[in-house]
Each structure stands twice: as C-alpha cells, then as structure tokens.
Scaffold this motif. Structure first.
Motif, mmCIF file in Angstrom:
data_model
loop_
_atom_site.group_PDB
_atom_site.id
_atom_site.type_symbol
_atom_site.label_atom_id
_atom_site.label_comp_id
_atom_site.label_asym_id
_atom_site.label_seq_id
_atom_site.Cartn_x
_atom_site.Cartn_y
_atom_site.Cartn_z
ATOM 1 N N ALA A 16 62.501 -29.108 0.356
ATOM 2 C CA ALA A 16 61.955 -30.360 0.876
ATOM 3 C C ALA A 16 62.655 -31.589 0.323
ATOM 4 C CB ALA A 16 60.466 -30.460 0.547
ATOM 5 N N ILE A 17 62.974 -32.496 1.237
ATOM 6 C CA ILE A 17 63.392 -33.845 0.870
ATOM 7 C C ILE A 17 62.107 -34.661 0.903
ATOM 8 C CG2 ILE A 17 64.720 -35.874 1.552
ATOM 9 C CD1 ILE A 17 66.605 -33.841 3.045
ATOM 10 N N ILE A 18 61.638 -35.063 -0.270
ATOM 11 C CA ILE A 18 60.386 -35.806 -0.385
ATOM 12 C C ILE A 18 60.738 -37.231 -0.790
ATOM 13 C CG2 ILE A 18 58.140 -35.911 -1.517
ATOM 14 C CD1 ILE A 18 58.458 -32.881 -2.091
ATOM 15 N N TYR A 19 60.362 -38.188 0.037
ATOM 16 C CA TYR A 19 60.795 -39.563 -0.186
ATOM 17 C C TYR A 19 59.612 -40.508 -0.346
ATOM 18 C CZ TYR A 19 59.850 -39.557 4.810
ATOM 19 O OH TYR A 19 59.245 -39.399 6.020
ATOM 20 N N GLN A 20 59.854 -41.565 -1.104
ATOM 21 C CA GLN A 20 58.882 -42.649 -1.287
ATOM 22 C C GLN A 20 59.679 -43.941 -1.380
ATOM 23 O OE1 GLN A 20 56.465 -43.084 -5.025
ATOM 24 N NE2 GLN A 20 54.816 -42.523 -3.595
ATOM 25 N N ASP A 21 59.475 -44.785 -0.391
ATOM 26 C CA ASP A 21 60.288 -46.001 -0.271
ATOM 27 C C ASP A 21 61.760 -45.585 -0.227
ATOM 28 O OD1 ASP A 21 57.945 -47.625 -0.271
ATOM 29 O OD2 ASP A 21 57.895 -47.506 -2.463
ATOM 30 N N ASP A 22 62.576 -46.108 -1.125
ATOM 31 C CA ASP A 22 64.010 -45.769 -1.133
ATOM 32 C C ASP A 22 64.359 -44.817 -2.273
ATOM 33 O OD1 ASP A 22 64.637 -47.255 1.107
ATOM 34 O OD2 ASP A 22 64.977 -49.084 -0.042
ATOM 35 N N ARG A 23 63.401 -43.987 -2.675
ATOM 36 C CA ARG A 23 63.647 -43.026 -3.760
ATOM 37 C C ARG A 23 63.247 -41.626 -3.295
ATOM 38 N NH1 ARG A 23 60.925 -45.107 -8.961
ATOM 39 N NH2 ARG A 23 59.135 -45.122 -7.576
ATOM 40 N N TYR A 24 63.789 -40.629 -3.975
ATOM 41 C CA TYR A 24 63.680 -39.244 -3.518
ATOM 42 C C TYR A 24 63.239 -38.354 -4.677
ATOM 43 C CZ TYR A 24 66.257 -41.539 0.102
ATOM 44 O OH TYR A 24 66.632 -42.437 1.075
ATOM 45 N N LEU A 25 62.171 -37.607 -4.452
ATOM 46 C CA LEU A 25 61.626 -36.744 -5.491
ATOM 47 C C LEU A 25 62.505 -35.505 -5.649
ATOM 48 C CD1 LEU A 25 59.212 -36.316 -7.443
ATOM 49 C CD2 LEU A 25 58.198 -34.897 -5.635
ATOM 50 N N MET A 26 62.954 -35.286 -6.867
ATOM 51 C CA MET A 26 63.773 -34.113 -7.147
ATOM 52 C C MET A 26 63.265 -33.418 -8.400
ATOM 53 S SD MET A 26 67.600 -35.222 -5.937
ATOM 54 C CE MET A 26 68.092 -33.530 -5.609
ATOM 55 N N GLN A 27 63.565 -32.137 -8.487
ATOM 56 C CA GLN A 27 63.161 -31.296 -9.601
ATOM 57 C C GLN A 27 64.363 -31.041 -10.503
ATOM 58 O OE1 GLN A 27 63.063 -27.089 -8.814
ATOM 59 N NE2 GLN A 27 61.135 -26.853 -9.921
ATOM 60 N N LEU A 28 64.149 -31.201 -11.799
ATOM 61 C CA LEU A 28 65.167 -30.777 -12.757
ATOM 62 C C LEU A 28 64.865 -29.325 -13.090
ATOM 63 C CD1 LEU A 28 67.605 -31.406 -14.493
ATOM 64 C CD2 LEU A 28 66.056 -32.281 -16.247
ATOM 65 N N ARG A 29 65.755 -28.458 -12.663
ATOM 66 C CA ARG A 29 65.532 -27.019 -12.853
ATOM 67 C C ARG A 29 65.512 -26.670 -14.339
ATOM 68 N NH1 ARG A 29 65.890 -23.696 -8.790
ATOM 69 N NH2 ARG A 29 66.940 -22.040 -9.946
ATOM 70 N N ASP A 30 64.732 -25.635 -14.650
ATOM 71 C CA ASP A 30 64.671 -25.172 -16.035
ATOM 72 C C ASP A 30 66.074 -24.898 -16.563
ATOM 73 O OD1 ASP A 30 61.848 -25.096 -16.595
ATOM 74 O OD2 ASP A 30 61.703 -23.442 -15.173
ATOM 75 N N ASN A 31 66.263 -25.119 -17.847
ATOM 76 C CA ASN A 31 67.563 -24.883 -18.479
ATOM 77 C C ASN A 31 67.606 -23.450 -19.009
ATOM 78 O OD1 ASN A 31 70.118 -25.754 -19.116
ATOM 79 N ND2 ASN A 31 69.552 -26.401 -21.169
ATOM 80 N N ASP A 32 67.421 -22.510 -18.093
ATOM 81 C CA ASP A 32 67.373 -21.085 -18.415
ATOM 82 C C ASP A 32 68.587 -20.409 -17.793
ATOM 83 O OD1 ASP A 32 66.891 -18.357 -18.570
ATOM 84 O OD2 ASP A 32 64.824 -18.493 -17.846
ATOM 85 N N PRO A 33 69.482 -19.863 -18.618
ATOM 86 C CA PRO A 33 70.707 -19.268 -18.069
ATOM 87 C C PRO A 33 70.455 -18.065 -17.146
ATOM 88 C CG PRO A 33 70.518 -18.826 -20.428
ATOM 89 C CD PRO A 33 69.409 -19.767 -20.071
ATOM 90 N N LYS A 34 69.230 -17.558 -17.109
ATOM 91 C CA LYS A 34 68.918 -16.404 -16.253
ATOM 92 C C LYS A 34 68.649 -16.813 -14.812
ATOM 93 C CE LYS A 34 66.861 -13.948 -20.114
ATOM 94 N NZ LYS A 34 65.910 -14.660 -20.953
ATOM 95 N N ILE A 35 68.501 -18.125 -14.539
ATOM 96 C CA ILE A 35 68.233 -18.568 -13.172
ATOM 97 C C ILE A 35 69.496 -19.167 -12.557
ATOM 98 C CG2 ILE A 35 65.779 -18.994 -13.669
ATOM 99 C CD1 ILE A 35 66.440 -22.035 -13.593
#
Length: 150
Positions: A16-35
């Motif tokens: 999903a591209i989730i937007y609010q005004d001129d900004r975009y919600l993004m996830q910082l993925r876990d820092n797990d080398p297994k993913i």
C-alpha cells in the motif's frame, strides 16, 4: 539467478501507498538478516494467503501491521519480476500517525517527496536508512502520476 530459482513459483504480495497531504507512510523493515531487505524503508503489506484476493490480503495485512482498518483501496498497478508479483494499491491516511500501532517493523514514518527522491530517510530509532529500490521506484511513479493529474 540460477535455473532452480526460476522454477519456483513467484511470491504474490499486496502493498500500500498510504498518503497524508504531501507525505507517504512507510515502514522501516526490521534489521534482521534473516528477512528480505532488512533495515530499509518499504511499503506496508505482505504475502497473500492461498486463494486470497490482493485487496482482501492487503486489508488484512494493514490491520495486522499497523491496526489500520481501510475502507477502500485504489489499485495503482502491478510490479512483477521473476520472483515477486507486487499488487500495489493506494489509500489516504485519515488518522494521525500516533493512532497507528506498529506491530511489524523497526519503525514507521511519513516521508516527504525529497526523502523518497534522495532514497534515504531518518528514523529516530535507526538513524538514516535507505529506501528499498523497488519501493522507491513505485513511490516515484505514483508521485509523478499524482502530480501530472493536478
């Protein structure tokens, strides 16, 4: 990529591209080398269950990952390579980011166009982190389309 990797069926995901005004919600993925793609910014969403439609799967994923019940998603496109088929939808964020519950990932943030264009965004939990290449390209394509319609 070797022959064996080509023989595997493609993984099907919805994001999903989730937007609010001129900004975009993004996830910082876990820092797990297994993913796959650890420690980079990406879009919320994930794998579809067998027989699950992309829109239904994405609604499920957004509820699980950030406790965000989405009424309607708009299909943006499909980005496929030999390994992954990505169904991409968009929707507005109609609550404050503080009302979301991050249940998956290292952090989340509302990123600006400049951050997306540069390919890096700051997280208070992790410092400056890169955007995943394909997710950055999807975001740039979406923003370009939005700007051409305004």
């Amino acid at each position: 990529m070797n022959e064996q990797e080509f023989a595997k069926p493609a993984i099907i995901v919805a994001i999903a591209i989730i937007y609010q005004d001129d900004r975009y919600l993004m996830q910082l993925r876990d820092n797990d080398p297994k993913i796959i793609h650890p420690g980079v910014w990406g879009l919320f969403g994930g794998h579809l269950d067998p027989g699950e439609k992309p829109e239904a799967g994405l609604k499920r994923e957004l509820k699980e990952e950030i406790n965000y019940p989405v009424a309607q998603l708009n299909k943006f496109g499909c980005y496929a390579d030999p390994r992954i088929i990505r169904h991409v939808f968009s929707c507005p964020l109609v609550v404050n980011i503080e009302e979301l519950e991050l249940n998956e990932g290292w952090d989340m943030g509302l990123l600006t166009f400049d951050q997306i264009q540069q390919g890096y965004a700051y997280s208070p939990k992790a410092g400056s982190r890169p955007l995943g290449d394909i997710h950055r390209q999807i975001m740039l394509d979406f923003i370009k389309l939005q700007r051409s319609h305004s």
